[in-house]
Design a protein around this motif. Structure first.
Motif, PDB file in Angstrom:
ATOM      1  N   ARG A  82      31.509 -52.136  -9.381  1.00 39.66           N
ATOM      2  CA  ARG A  82      30.825 -51.243  -8.437  1.00 39.66           C
ATOM      3  C   ARG A  82      30.341 -52.012  -7.218  1.00 39.66           C
ATOM      4  O   ARG A  82      30.491 -51.564  -6.080  1.00 39.66           O
ATOM      5  CB  ARG A  82      29.649 -50.560  -9.149  1.00 39.66           C
ATOM      6  CG  ARG A  82      28.960 -49.491  -8.349  1.00 39.66           C
ATOM      7  CD  ARG A  82      29.868 -48.272  -8.030  1.00 39.66           C
ATOM      8  NE  ARG A  82      30.448 -47.692  -9.200  1.00 39.66           N
ATOM      9  CZ  ARG A  82      29.961 -46.689  -9.905  1.00 39.66           C
ATOM     10  NH1 ARG A  82      28.840 -46.123  -9.524  1.00 39.66           N
ATOM     11  NH2 ARG A  82      30.578 -46.227 -10.957  1.00 39.66           N
ATOM     12  N   LEU A  83      29.772 -53.205  -7.427  1.00 45.95           N
ATOM     13  CA  LEU A  83      29.297 -54.013  -6.301  1.00 45.95           C
ATOM     14  C   LEU A  83      30.447 -54.416  -5.387  1.00 45.95           C
ATOM     15  O   LEU A  83      30.330 -54.350  -4.161  1.00 45.95           O
ATOM     16  CB  LEU A  83      28.555 -55.251  -6.810  1.00 45.95           C
ATOM     17  CG  LEU A  83      27.163 -55.003  -7.414  1.00 45.95           C
ATOM     18  CD1 LEU A  83      26.669 -56.235  -8.142  1.00 45.95           C
ATOM     19  CD2 LEU A  83      26.180 -54.581  -6.324  1.00 45.95           C
ATOM     20  N   VAL A  84      31.562 -54.837  -5.969  1.00 47.27           N
ATOM     21  CA  VAL A  84      32.735 -55.227  -5.166  1.00 47.27           C
ATOM     22  C   VAL A  84      33.246 -54.026  -4.375  1.00 47.27           C
ATOM     23  O   VAL A  84      33.593 -54.154  -3.200  1.00 47.27           O
ATOM     24  CB  VAL A  84      33.833 -55.842  -6.065  1.00 47.27           C
ATOM     25  CG1 VAL A  84      35.149 -55.977  -5.315  1.00 47.27           C
ATOM     26  CG2 VAL A  84      33.379 -57.202  -6.600  1.00 47.27           C
ATOM     27  N   SER A  85      33.262 -52.846  -5.002  1.00 53.93           N
ATOM     28  CA  SER A  85      33.737 -51.654  -4.284  1.00 53.93           C
ATOM     29  C   SER A  85      32.820 -51.292  -3.124  1.00 53.93           C
ATOM     30  O   SER A  85      33.246 -50.648  -2.164  1.00 53.93           O
ATOM     31  CB  SER A  85      33.872 -50.468  -5.238  1.00 53.93           C
ATOM     32  OG  SER A  85      32.601 -49.972  -5.613  1.00 53.93           O
ATOM     33  N   GLY A 127      26.404 -64.361 -13.495  1.00 57.74           N
ATOM     34  CA  GLY A 127      26.065 -65.677 -12.970  1.00 57.74           C
ATOM     35  C   GLY A 127      25.327 -65.586 -11.648  1.00 57.74           C
ATOM     36  O   GLY A 127      24.921 -64.504 -11.205  1.00 57.74           O
ATOM     37  N   PRO A 128      25.166 -66.728 -10.983  1.00 54.95           N
ATOM     38  CA  PRO A 128      24.400 -66.765  -9.730  1.00 54.95           C
ATOM     39  C   PRO A 128      24.975 -65.875  -8.627  1.00 54.95           C
ATOM     40  O   PRO A 128      24.216 -65.257  -7.882  1.00 54.95           O
ATOM     41  CB  PRO A 128      24.453 -68.236  -9.311  1.00 54.95           C
ATOM     42  CG  PRO A 128      24.859 -68.998 -10.515  1.00 54.95           C
ATOM     43  CD  PRO A 128      25.588 -68.057 -11.404  1.00 54.95           C
ATOM     44  N   LYS A 129      26.303 -65.808  -8.517  1.00 54.27           N
ATOM     45  CA  LYS A 129      26.886 -64.984  -7.442  1.00 54.27           C
ATOM     46  C   LYS A 129      26.671 -63.498  -7.710  1.00 54.27           C
ATOM     47  O   LYS A 129      26.385 -62.733  -6.789  1.00 54.27           O
ATOM     48  CB  LYS A 129      28.371 -65.300  -7.273  1.00 54.27           C
ATOM     49  CG  LYS A 129      28.605 -66.622  -6.583  1.00 54.27           C
ATOM     50  CD  LYS A 129      29.991 -66.666  -5.995  1.00 54.27           C
ATOM     51  CE  LYS A 129      30.079 -67.886  -5.104  1.00 54.27           C
ATOM     52  NZ  LYS A 129      31.180 -67.821  -4.190  1.00 54.27           N
ATOM     53  N   ALA A 150      24.505 -60.968  -5.440  1.00 50.05           N
ATOM     54  CA  ALA A 150      25.035 -59.689  -4.952  1.00 50.05           C
ATOM     55  C   ALA A 150      24.099 -58.546  -5.327  1.00 50.05           C
ATOM     56  O   ALA A 150      23.859 -57.636  -4.527  1.00 50.05           O
ATOM     57  CB  ALA A 150      26.431 -59.453  -5.515  1.00 50.05           C
ATOM     58  N   VAL A 151      23.558 -58.600  -6.544  1.00 45.35           N
ATOM     59  CA  VAL A 151      22.605 -57.568  -6.979  1.00 45.35           C
ATOM     60  C   VAL A 151      21.368 -57.605  -6.091  1.00 45.35           C
ATOM     61  O   VAL A 151      20.866 -56.560  -5.659  1.00 45.35           O
ATOM     62  CB  VAL A 151      22.227 -57.760  -8.470  1.00 45.35           C
ATOM     63  CG1 VAL A 151      21.025 -56.910  -8.860  1.00 45.35           C
ATOM     64  CG2 VAL A 151      23.410 -57.440  -9.370  1.00 45.35           C
ATOM     65  N   MET A 152      20.884 -58.792  -5.776  1.00 46.33           N
ATOM     66  CA  MET A 152      19.682 -58.915  -4.939  1.00 46.33           C
ATOM     67  C   MET A 152      19.935 -58.386  -3.524  1.00 46.33           C
ATOM     68  O   MET A 152      19.072 -57.704  -2.947  1.00 46.33           O
ATOM     69  CB  MET A 152      19.207 -60.365  -4.919  1.00 46.33           C
ATOM     70  CG  MET A 152      18.677 -60.817  -6.279  1.00 46.33           C
ATOM     71  SD  MET A 152      18.298 -62.561  -6.373  1.00 46.33           S
ATOM     72  CE  MET A 152      16.708 -62.582  -5.566  1.00 46.33           C
TER      73      MET A 152
END
Length: 124
Positions: free
Chosen positions: A75-78, A91-93, A97-99
């Motif tokens: 969902r984040l990539v989309s 992981g950290p990336k 991305a969530v932040m």
């Protein structure tokens, strides 16, 4: 401990020592040990319930944390966020991305995908 209890414990200990020595001397020890070992590994309690959290994404309950992370990453990539790949690892990336997503939606920026973040991602 009373004197009679101590005497009884000594007797029991001597009897157990004699039984053990007899099993060793007669060659019964391997069979005796195998029976003891089999009893040691019997399952006494039912298995503990899984502590893996369950997620409900688009009405589907996902009990596998990896599958939930994959769905969140997809969902984040989309939406144009870089999660470092869709690998099911939070992981950290992915956390970054969530932040960024949380900041863009005026949510609390903590990197935790809780109910508000899931709702903003469109999972509820």
């Amino acid at each position: 401990m009373s004197c009679s209890k101590a005497v009884k414990l000594k007797r029991v200990g001597l009897i157990l020592a004699l039984v053990f020595m007899l099993t060793l001397s007669t060659g019964l020890y391997p069979a005796f040990a195998a029976d003891l070992e089999a009893g040691m590994y019997e399952q006494v309690l039912p298995p503990a319930p899984s502590l893996t959290p369950t997620y409900s994404i688009s009405g589907t309950v996902i009990s596998d944390e990896t599958a939930a992370v994959i769905a969140i990453q997809q969902r984040l990539v989309s939406l144009g966020y870089d999660t470092g790949g869709i690998d099911g690892i939070y992981g950290p990336k992915t956390r970054g991305a969530v932040m960024l997503f949380q900041a863009s939606r005026n949510l609390i920026v903590d990197g935790i995908v809780g109910p508000q973040t899931l709702a903003a991602l469109g999972f509820y």
